[in-house]
Design a protein around this motif. Sequence first.
Motif, PDB file in Angstrom:
ATOM      1  N   LYS A 108      42.124  44.105  32.512  1.00  0.00           N
ATOM      2  CA  LYS A 108      40.796  44.492  32.978  1.00  0.00           C
ATOM      3  C   LYS A 108      39.846  44.742  31.812  1.00  0.00           C
ATOM      4  N   GLN A 109      40.352  45.327  30.725  1.00  0.00           N
ATOM      5  CA  GLN A 109      39.508  45.565  29.561  1.00  0.00           C
ATOM      6  C   GLN A 109      38.958  44.258  29.000  1.00  0.00           C
ATOM      7  N   ARG A 110      39.725  43.181  29.130  1.00  0.00           N
ATOM      8  CA  ARG A 110      39.290  41.887  28.612  1.00  0.00           C
ATOM      9  C   ARG A 110      38.511  41.084  29.653  1.00  0.00           C
ATOM     10  N   GLY A 111      38.383  41.634  30.852  1.00  0.00           N
ATOM     11  CA  GLY A 111      37.632  40.960  31.890  1.00  0.00           C
ATOM     12  C   GLY A 111      38.348  39.772  32.490  1.00  0.00           C
ATOM     13  N   TYR A 112      39.689  39.746  32.407  1.00  0.00           N
ATOM     14  CA  TYR A 112      40.462  38.632  32.942  1.00  0.00           C
ATOM     15  C   TYR A 112      40.833  38.892  34.400  1.00  0.00           C
ATOM     16  N   THR A 113      40.685  37.897  35.238  1.00  0.00           N
ATOM     17  CA  THR A 113      41.284  37.952  36.569  1.00  0.00           C
ATOM     18  C   THR A 113      42.758  37.600  36.425  1.00  0.00           C
ATOM     19  N   LEU A 114      43.508  37.758  37.488  1.00  0.00           N
ATOM     20  CA  LEU A 114      44.913  37.349  37.455  1.00  0.00           C
ATOM     21  C   LEU A 114      45.035  35.859  37.140  1.00  0.00           C
ATOM     22  N   GLU A 115      44.134  35.058  37.702  1.00  0.00           N
ATOM     23  CA  GLU A 115      44.178  33.618  37.468  1.00  0.00           C
ATOM     24  C   GLU A 115      43.954  33.287  35.994  1.00  0.00           C
ATOM     25  N   VAL A 116      42.995  33.967  35.384  1.00  0.00           N
ATOM     26  CA  VAL A 116      42.706  33.705  33.972  1.00  0.00           C
ATOM     27  C   VAL A 116      43.891  34.089  33.094  1.00  0.00           C
ATOM     28  N   LEU A 117      44.461  35.258  33.336  1.00  0.00           N
ATOM     29  CA  LEU A 117      45.614  35.676  32.538  1.00  0.00           C
ATOM     30  C   LEU A 117      46.786  34.730  32.768  1.00  0.00           C
ATOM     31  N   ALA A 118      46.965  34.250  33.992  1.00  0.00           N
ATOM     32  CA  ALA A 118      48.035  33.301  34.274  1.00  0.00           C
ATOM     33  C   ALA A 118      47.828  32.018  33.480  1.00  0.00           C
ATOM     34  N   GLN A 119      46.599  31.532  33.424  1.00  0.00           N
ATOM     35  CA  GLN A 119      46.303  30.306  32.683  1.00  0.00           C
ATOM     36  C   GLN A 119      46.514  30.500  31.189  1.00  0.00           C
ATOM     37  N   ARG A 120      46.100  31.638  30.670  1.00  0.00           N
ATOM     38  CA  ARG A 120      46.212  31.903  29.231  1.00  0.00           C
ATOM     39  C   ARG A 120      47.657  32.129  28.796  1.00  0.00           C
ATOM     40  N   SER A 121      48.465  32.710  29.684  1.00  0.00           N
ATOM     41  CA  SER A 121      49.823  33.107  29.307  1.00  0.00           C
ATOM     42  C   SER A 121      50.901  32.126  29.722  1.00  0.00           C
ATOM     43  N   GLY A 122      50.641  31.326  30.752  1.00  0.00           N
ATOM     44  CA  GLY A 122      51.688  30.471  31.287  1.00  0.00           C
ATOM     45  C   GLY A 122      52.627  31.209  32.225  1.00  0.00           C
ATOM     46  N   VAL A 123      52.285  32.463  32.553  1.00  0.00           N
ATOM     47  CA  VAL A 123      53.044  33.261  33.525  1.00  0.00           C
ATOM     48  C   VAL A 123      52.321  33.146  34.864  1.00  0.00           C
ATOM     49  N   SER A 124      53.051  32.939  35.935  1.00  0.00           N
ATOM     50  CA  SER A 124      52.412  32.719  37.224  1.00  0.00           C
ATOM     51  C   SER A 124      51.600  33.929  37.674  1.00  0.00           C
ATOM     52  N   ARG A 125      50.559  33.659  38.466  1.00  0.00           N
ATOM     53  CA  ARG A 125      49.715  34.721  39.007  1.00  0.00           C
ATOM     54  C   ARG A 125      50.545  35.697  39.825  1.00  0.00           C
ATOM     55  N   SER A 126      51.456  35.167  40.634  1.00  0.00           N
ATOM     56  CA  SER A 126      52.266  36.040  41.490  1.00  0.00           C
ATOM     57  C   SER A 126      53.173  36.943  40.667  1.00  0.00           C
ATOM     58  N   MET A 127      53.724  36.419  39.559  1.00  0.00           N
ATOM     59  CA  MET A 127      54.584  37.239  38.707  1.00  0.00           C
ATOM     60  C   MET A 127      53.780  38.353  38.044  1.00  0.00           C
ATOM     61  N   ILE A 128      52.583  38.027  37.542  1.00  0.00           N
ATOM     62  CA  ILE A 128      51.745  39.049  36.914  1.00  0.00           C
ATOM     63  C   ILE A 128      51.383  40.131  37.925  1.00  0.00           C
TER      64      ILE A 128
END
Length: 204
Positions: free
Chosen positions: A16-36
Amino acid sequence: MTVDELLSAKVRTLRKQRGYTLEVLAQRSGVSRSMISLIERGQTSATAAVLGKLAQALQVPLAALFADERQAQAPQPLARAAVQPRWRDPATGYERRQLSPVGFPAPFEMVEVVFPPGQRVAFDNGLRSQPLHQQLWLLQGELQLSLGTQSWHLQAGDCLAMVLNQTLVFSNPGTESARYLLALAALGASLPALPVVFPGEIDD
């Protein structure tokens, strides 16, 4: 608060501090949205490999995910063994203990790891905006490491210096647990001239 609860809160807070949605963090990390989402809600225990990917995507050292800001308001130079945060990887049994005092302003962090025999874990460090310098001192057992195209077989007493800017793979080919000490610092960090009285909102 348990270590797993702390990890859940830190991942959510940093996202949240970086302004990422779950989708954005999933794209950046390669970890699925559901797992995050499961991790943030404390409904699953993240593995060491997954935490490594999330830390990279959030641009923080892995150790930052284990830092408890509740203790950082009045940082102390002494971290008693009884209060040093410990975490166990549910996939490999890898055990990690944060040795450095939480919040104390030092240019490096120290971590102790116990790595079970026959196990393997990989960390992809290629996405880091600021590579880390790491030195590993093997105290017990043996360890096989590869960093990019380089590889080393370590025996007890060996010390290996690395710049974490490529995929790093740990494996234990031995029959006993490997125990080692890690010292980590951002490249360019320097020791302070004088000691100081100390390593990572938008709703989706």
